[in-house]
Design a protein around this motif. Structure first.
Motif, PDB file in Angstrom:
ATOM      1  N   ARG A 193      34.526 -28.372  22.038  1.00  0.00           N
ATOM      2  CA  ARG A 193      35.508 -29.379  21.637  1.00  0.00           C
ATOM      3  C   ARG A 193      36.365 -29.736  22.841  1.00  0.00           C
ATOM      4  O   ARG A 193      36.483 -28.960  23.793  1.00  0.00           O
ATOM      5  N   SER A 194      36.994 -30.901  22.796  1.00  0.00           N
ATOM      6  CA  SER A 194      37.866 -31.325  23.893  1.00  0.00           C
ATOM      7  C   SER A 194      38.905 -32.289  23.369  1.00  0.00           C
ATOM      8  O   SER A 194      38.729 -32.907  22.309  1.00  0.00           O
ATOM      9  N   GLY A 195      40.005 -32.416  24.111  1.00  0.00           N
ATOM     10  CA  GLY A 195      41.037 -33.385  23.785  1.00  0.00           C
ATOM     11  C   GLY A 195      42.043 -32.934  22.749  1.00  0.00           C
ATOM     12  O   GLY A 195      42.948 -33.691  22.404  1.00  0.00           O
ATOM     13  N   LEU A 196      41.915 -31.720  22.233  1.00  0.00           N
ATOM     14  CA  LEU A 196      42.864 -31.230  21.242  1.00  0.00           C
ATOM     15  C   LEU A 196      44.140 -30.768  21.937  1.00  0.00           C
ATOM     16  O   LEU A 196      44.116 -30.345  23.090  1.00  0.00           O
ATOM     17  N   SER A 197      45.250 -30.831  21.204  1.00  0.00           N
ATOM     18  CA  SER A 197      46.489 -30.289  21.743  1.00  0.00           C
ATOM     19  C   SER A 197      46.350 -28.782  21.883  1.00  0.00           C
ATOM     20  O   SER A 197      45.497 -28.145  21.244  1.00  0.00           O
ATOM     21  N   GLN A 198      47.196 -28.188  22.713  1.00  0.00           N
ATOM     22  CA  GLN A 198      47.151 -26.738  22.925  1.00  0.00           C
ATOM     23  C   GLN A 198      47.372 -25.982  21.625  1.00  0.00           C
ATOM     24  O   GLN A 198      46.674 -24.996  21.336  1.00  0.00           O
ATOM     25  N   ASN A 199      48.352 -26.432  20.808  1.00  0.00           N
ATOM     26  CA  ASN A 199      48.635 -25.753  19.551  1.00  0.00           C
ATOM     27  C   ASN A 199      47.459 -25.827  18.588  1.00  0.00           C
ATOM     28  O   ASN A 199      47.093 -24.833  17.947  1.00  0.00           O
TER      29      ASN A 199
END
Length: 260
Positions: free
Chosen positions: A233-239
């Motif tokens: 996965r990519s582009g998700l927020s850190q939280n």
């Protein structure tokens, strides 16, 4: 017990209504954390607006991962539900499912009173999703332009009362649900003026979530509501990435323990 209550709309005045009713409804040992969506629309009326709101709600849930015992999604229509149940290992309850459960326990047929005509198609979908379409007497709604989402109760109190009475007298409703966070607390103001039980979504959401948390039933490790499988996965927020990783790790740990 600590509950996270999320307003999926961006309206702070609606959050104030939610918080006031939530505080009146919560038990003495319940601590509330009330938050407003960080992005989205003033008030949700459509499926697409609900889609936008779902992402904002997920971000707030991820921010409080591991810090609360239960979560209330405080907008009728339950944006992001039931998918949000896959993200964390605490109960996530929407005010729609809570209100429908409360109504179903108190009568055979119920009516929903909504703040706009545009919103009714989405609400009907929600009722069908919960398998209660056969018990829906009607959805009645305000058919005038709203001045402000935070003043709907004050501006249309008489209209909402008339719609509720029509639902009982003309549609055969045994229970009336006042739908949507902008109507939070109105059921208390109309007490005794509608001849059947009246359900407030926020109050139902708080009390139902408290009850489910107290049941200590356990959490989803397998089945339809287990966390999503591990994949790139990519582009998700850190939280959000961290919350998802933690949920997936719990499943892996449980599977390992089961095999021993």
């Amino acid at each position: 017990m600590k509950l996270l209550v999320i307003n999926p709309n961006i309206s702070n005045d609606v959050t104030a209504l939610i918080e006031a009713e939530a505080l009146r409804s919560a038990g003495p040992d319940t601590e509330l954390v009330v938050r407003t969506a960080g992005h989205g629309v003033e008030y949700i009326e459509t499926r697409f607006e609900s889609l936008i709101a779902a992402g904002a709600v997920a971000e707030i849930i991820a921010e409080y991962h591991g810090q609360v015992d239960g979560i209330v999604v405080a907008a009728f229509g339950d944006p992001g539900m039931p998918a949000l149940k896959e993200l964390v290992d605490v109960p996530v309850i929407g005010i729609t499912e809570a209100a429908l459960c409360a109504a179903a326990l108190q009568g055979q047929r119920f009516s929903i009173i909504a703040i706009s005509d545009r919103i009714t198609a989405w609400y009907r979908d929600c009722v069908e999703h919960f398998g209660l379409g056969g018990r829906l007497a009607s959805i009645r709604s305000i058919n005038q332009s709203l001045n402000s989402i935070g003043s709907v109760q004050a501006d249309f109190k008489d209209t909402l009362l008339a719609l509720s009475r029509q639902a009982v007298e003309e549609d055969g409703a045994d229970v009336v649900i006042l739908a949507g966070a902008p109507l939070a607390g109105l059921a208390r103001d109309l007490e005794g003026q509608i001849p059947v039980p009246v359900v407030d979504g926020i109050s139902a959401g708080i009390r139902m979530t408290e009850a489910v948390v107290a049941l200590q039933s356990g959490f989803h490790r397998q089945g339809a509501f287990a966390p999503p499988p591990v994949k790139r996965r990519s582009g998700l927020s850190q939280n959000l990435d961290a919350a998802l990783a933690a949920a997936q790790a719990n499943v892996t740990a449980t599977a390992t323990a089961t095999q021993k």
